[in-house]
Design an enzyme around this catalytic site. Structure first.
Site, PDB file in Angstrom:
ATOM      1  N   GLY A 208     -12.012  -1.362 -12.102  1.00 25.98           N
ATOM      2  CA  GLY A 208     -13.125  -0.978 -11.764  1.00 25.98           C
ATOM      3  C   GLY A 208     -14.279  -1.322 -12.639  1.00 25.98           C
ATOM      4  CG  ASN A 209     -18.022  -1.708 -11.589  1.00 27.23           C
ATOM      5  OD1 ASN A 209     -18.763  -0.776 -11.515  1.00 27.23           O
ATOM      6  ND2 ASN A 209     -17.687  -2.413 -10.751  1.00 27.23           N
ATOM      7  CE1 TYR A 210     -16.588   1.637 -18.859  1.00 30.03           C
ATOM      8  CE2 TYR A 210     -17.473  -0.450 -18.992  1.00 30.03           C
ATOM      9  CZ  TYR A 210     -16.538   0.506 -19.499  1.00 30.03           C
ATOM     10  OH  TYR A 210     -15.724   0.293 -20.431  1.00 30.03           O
TER      11      TYR A 210
END
Ligand code: PMT
Length: 399
Positions: A208-210
């Site tokens: 995923g990412n932030y």
């Protein structure tokens, strides 16, 4: 729309020296076509006479809850107005507004008002910067009121700094801008992608990412504030969004976001791609949780490329549709953004850089540069994501 023709405005005046500017402001409001009712606190009447204001407003001025005229009913007055503006707003009135205190007609009208309320503080430098005033401002803004920031300069006390009420011309401009924007996207549907995508490795892990989705949420809220409808394709986030004009289409992976974007793009007048989409996903998702195995110190996850959602919409895009992209860069920002602008067929691209403090993932603020065809750029200061959303929508309306 450059006037306030047909608009009903309540001007609330409180006891600050800046109250003298109310006479000029009422004249500007009347000249721009508004109907004006003035409500004053008792202390405001010491700075400027109700007679001056009623003469200019062409309406009786309300100064007390016991006034006998038809407008002394605060509930009726609160329902009558298209907007209320409290200018100047003192520290005392702000404190009352923050805490629901209702010991005068102005605060009674404020609490009854269903219309947007603008606050233009006017006070001395140290009163303005005092933590209690700043705390009250934050509280009052959290109720949905709109702040017209005080200006910097010489104050009545002789001190120099921030605290001076915005000039009447600027107050008028804020109101005109508000009513213009309120309608500017009426009848339009805006498709927004927001948040991260999660690419499953196994039932408990993902790539995923932030991204928090805050930038997309701010855009959605500002679109509805301008009368538009939103379809928000939202990756997994903790955000709470509940508005009848915002349809949320929840997705998890890039592939799901891709399918949803293709499905809804045809009905959209504008699409804004604010999501942080994973470029790659695991080639295989394990059905069961991947277990550690004794003696195995490394593992490799094979990745395959995800479809480029924005570039696909760029190919499907019809002449009357607008497509806006985002670029999150860490190096050569303008160069990279320009390349994406052309490759994906955007009308313009919103560049944000992780090198700028307060910009990008998860912050409530962002710092953007709009990049247009022909190497034209427009740079903005660090602002709240809501204000950034307004800048983006202004640029879309100017295409
Ligand atoms: O959600 P927040 O925490 O508020 O953070 C906001 C943000 C930083 C995520 C947002 O401002 C932002 O920059 N979004 C785009 C991030 C990104 O992934 O940029 P990119 O340079 O990788 O992609 C360029 C454009 O193509 C973007 O519009 C992206 O949505 C789109 N894209 C990318 C890959 C892909 N497979 N499909 C796409 O549609």
């Amino acid at each position: 729309m450059n006037t306030l023709a047909g608009k009903k405005i309540i001007l609330g005046i409180t006891g600050s020296i800046a109250a003298y500017k109310a006479a000029f402001f009422v004249r500007l409001l009347i000249k721009s076509g508004a109907t004006v009712k003035v409500v004053m606190t008792q202390s405001a009447t010491a700075f400027i006479s109700p007679l001056t204001l009623s003469t200019l407003a062409k309406n009786p001025v309300i100064t007390g809850i016991a006034d006998g005229d038809e407008w002394s009913n605060h509930v009726e007055l609160g329902l009558w107005a298209d907007a209320m503006i409290i200018a100047p707003a003192t520290a005392n009135t702000l404190a009352k507004m923050a805490n629901g205190i209702c010991d005068n007609i102005l605060n009674a009208v404020y609490l009854s008002a269903r219309c947007p309320v603008f606050i233009a503080p006017g006070m001395d430098l140290d009163m303005w910067t005092h933590p209690s005033t700043q705390g009250n401002i934050q509280k009052v803004l959290s109720y949905g009121n709109k702040l017209i920031e005080p200006e910097s300069g010489e104050l009545a006390s002789g001190l120099v700094g921030k605290g001076r009420m915005a000039e009447p011309e600027n107050l008028l401009k804020e109101l005109i801008d508000f009513f213009r924007k309120e309608q500017s996207l009426t009848g339009k549907t805006v498709l927004i992608t927001a948040g991260p995508t999660f690419e499953a490795i196994d039932p408990v892990r993902f790539i995923g990412n932030y991204s928090s989705g805050k930038m997309g949420k701010a855009l959605a809220e500002k679109v509805v504030a301008r009368g538009g409808q939103v379809k928000l394709i939202l990756g997994p986030t903790k955000l709470k969004i509940d508005h009848p004009a915002i349809e949320i289409i929840p997705v998890t992976s890039a592939l799901e976001m891709f399918e949803a974007a293709k499905k809804h793009f045809a009905q959209a007048d504008v699409a804004i791609m604010a999501a942080a989409v994973a470029d790659f996903r695991p080639k295989h998702t394990a059905k069961e949780k991947i277990k550690k195995k004794k003696g195995i110190e490394e593992m490799t996850i094979e990745l395959v490329k995800n479809p480029d959602i924005a570039a696909t919409l760029g190919q499907l895009k019809k002449k009357d549709q607008v497509l806006i992209g985002f670029a999150l860069e860490t190096e050569n920002p303008v160069e990279n953004a320009t390349r994406k602008l052309t490759k994906k067929g955007f009308d313009f691209i919103v560049l944000n850089s992780l090198k700028d403090k307060g910009a990008g993932f998860n912050h409530d603020t962002n710092k953007i540069t709009l990049v247009f065809e022909g190497n034209k750029t427009q740079e903005f200061q660090l602002k709240s994501k809501l204000d950034v959303a307004d800048d983006i929508l202004d640029a879309i309306e100017n295409i």
